[in-house]
Write an enzyme that holds these catalytic residues in place. Sequence first.
Site, PDB file in Angstrom:
ATOM      1  N   CYS A   1      13.148  45.904  27.240  1.00  8.10           N
ATOM      2  CA  CYS A   1      12.712  45.015  28.385  1.00  8.10           C
ATOM      3  C   CYS A   1      13.080  45.456  29.630  1.00  8.10           C
ATOM      4  CB  CYS A   1      13.697  43.697  27.878  1.00  8.10           C
ATOM      5  SG  CYS A   1      12.948  43.055  26.346  1.00  8.10           S
TER       6      CYS A   1
ATOM      7  N   ARG B   1      19.564  39.328  24.131  1.00  3.90           N
ATOM      8  CA  ARG B   1      19.842  40.572  23.990  1.00  3.90           C
ATOM      9  C   ARG B   1      20.038  41.172  22.470  1.00  3.90           C
ATOM     10  NH1 ARG B   1      25.384  39.887  26.370  1.00  3.90           N
ATOM     11  NH2 ARG B   1      25.093  38.069  25.236  1.00  3.90           N
TER      12      ARG B   1
ATOM     13  N   LYS C   1       5.063  45.450   6.687  1.00  3.63           N
ATOM     14  CA  LYS C   1       6.271  44.644   7.305  1.00  3.63           C
ATOM     15  C   LYS C   1       6.469  43.489   6.763  1.00  3.63           C
ATOM     16  CE  LYS C   1       7.264  45.530  12.097  1.00  3.63           C
ATOM     17  NZ  LYS C   1       7.178  45.078  13.439  1.00  3.63           N
TER      18      LYS C   1
ATOM     19  N   PHE D   1      27.313  43.044  33.894  1.00  3.77           N
ATOM     20  CA  PHE D   1      26.287  44.075  34.051  1.00  3.77           C
ATOM     21  C   PHE D   1      26.454  44.822  35.700  1.00  3.77           C
ATOM     22  CE2 PHE D   1      22.456  43.328  31.543  1.00  3.77           C
ATOM     23  CZ  PHE D   1      23.304  42.763  30.497  1.00  3.77           C
ATOM     24  N   LEU D   2      27.994  45.121  35.532  1.00  2.00           N
ATOM     25  CA  LEU D   2      28.358  46.023  36.657  1.00  2.00           C
ATOM     26  C   LEU D   2      29.035  47.249  36.054  1.00  2.00           C
ATOM     27  CD1 LEU D   2      29.747  43.950  39.437  1.00  2.00           C
ATOM     28  CD2 LEU D   2      27.713  45.033  39.519  1.00  2.00           C
TER      29      LEU D   2
END
Length: 473
Positions: free
Chosen positions: A263, A157, A36, A252-253
Amino acid sequence: MSVICVIGTGYVGLVTGTCLADMGNTVTCVDIVEEKIERLKKGILPIYEPGLEEMVERNVEAGRLHFTTSYPEGLANSEFIFISVNTPTGNNQGGADMRFVESAARSIAQNLDHYAVVINKSTVPVGSGDLVTRIIRANLNNPEVTFSVVSNPEFLREGVAIEDFQHPDRVVLGSTETEAAKKVSHLYTPLNAPIVITDLYTAEMIKYASNAFLATKISFINEISQICERLGADVREVAAGMGYDKRIGRAFLDAGLGYGGSCFPKDVRALAHMADEAGLHPQMLHAVMDINHDQRRLAVTKLTNILGSLRGTTIGVLGLAFKPDTDDMRESPATDVIRWVVSQGAQVRVYDPVATETGRTALIHEGVPMDNVTFCKNAYEVAKNADALVLVTHWNEFISLDMQRIHSLMHRPVFIDGRNIYDPGEMDRLGFIYRGMGRGTTPAPSVLSANDSTTTPNAKDLMQEALIIGETK
Ligand code: UDX
Ligand code: UDX
């Protein structure tokens, strides 16, 4: 400007390290995976994150960002040391696996020769700040060396991680030494965000409670979506109507196939585990997880409700990644949906704009027989002779698909919209047998009068559909 070391070059470590370098700090990222680091030195990133490649290149060229596998090199002159190694779900009933954090803490202790602030950036159970302190103190090569420990959870996010780092809603810092927390806060001053300074436990808890609450919002709207489906309401409009209330908020609905990713699933499990360990009974957290699991199953139930047995059918799957703008397959709904339909005898044709390789690896890891899975170059190839399509990841390019062309390519025009991105009326008009999540089906009148026992609407509906969609070609 400060000298910073970041341990772990995954989603959180690489974004954090690169953004801190971009703010003018000198940052060395350390990772145990040699390959990596070699690829990073050549500017090849281990992850897909919009905007990150250019930012890494810019800061490497400016001499502000470096990569190494060597702790002595990484820690040299560093004032701040961020631990951002992975804390996956362990095999202890859902608790977080702390082995990597512990080994990073030990390596820091064995190589630290000056005072530094060690910062937990990984999501770690409450009490992990104390654990890191104990491990470092017990493993210091030079017992004269002093250090402080600060908890600084991330709220990035995937897909918008740089934006979230540069414009955080808040920065959370927890420590038994306020001065140490204040030192770290100076790194974030240029971001002009609210800075919450509290104790270690509370900072660690803020992270879990935040993720658990967002996951709860998603499972709540998914439960509502099931009720909408039975009672004939449209969950998208319900969410919009709810969201005008500032106490609720529209974010978030979005009902759909539920949450995935690196997560929410593991953090809700870890929090429930912490509560269980503390002798509590976290009913809501368990319900959040159960609802989330059921949502994925629903997509397959909708398929069999319409198609009957999936044996010998071809199911097209649009999207693999757990959400758009990432190649991350961790706990993606796609893996379960594909595994379930293949186990019922279906062939799968699938396409994802960026997650083909990570998707192939994830499906193989899940034991999906890959002879039954065909990776396609675009959505139209997926639709060719398909008996049904399931939209799993709402990539932008799927929103503007030529649905008439899609319809003409399919064997049977069955469409399960797992993210509610299409208009039910338009899909019906185009001749699709369309099913959204909490919308797009008009209930048989009898649903409304619960005591009408003559025929259960669904059965009647299903028979109708089965008759309708016999051989269309
Ligand atoms: C991290 C945190 O682990 C997680 O708790 C939080 O919720 C999100 O951020 P992520 O960045 O997604 O997760 O982890 P991952 O992408 O797996 O990267 C971890 C990196 O740490 C890997 O590159 C791994 O090679 C490296 N690592 C792991 C070390 O350098 N040393 C170790 O001892 C273990
Ligand atoms: C999340 C948190 O948002 C972030 O603050 C934290 O640091 C890490 O975890 P991430 O996992 O990258 O970030 O994705 P996010 O955008 O939060 O979406 C998580 C999952 O929830 C995805 O599977 C997404 O599709 C799903 N989701 C999100 C819904 O189903 N409905 C919604 O309304 C929002």
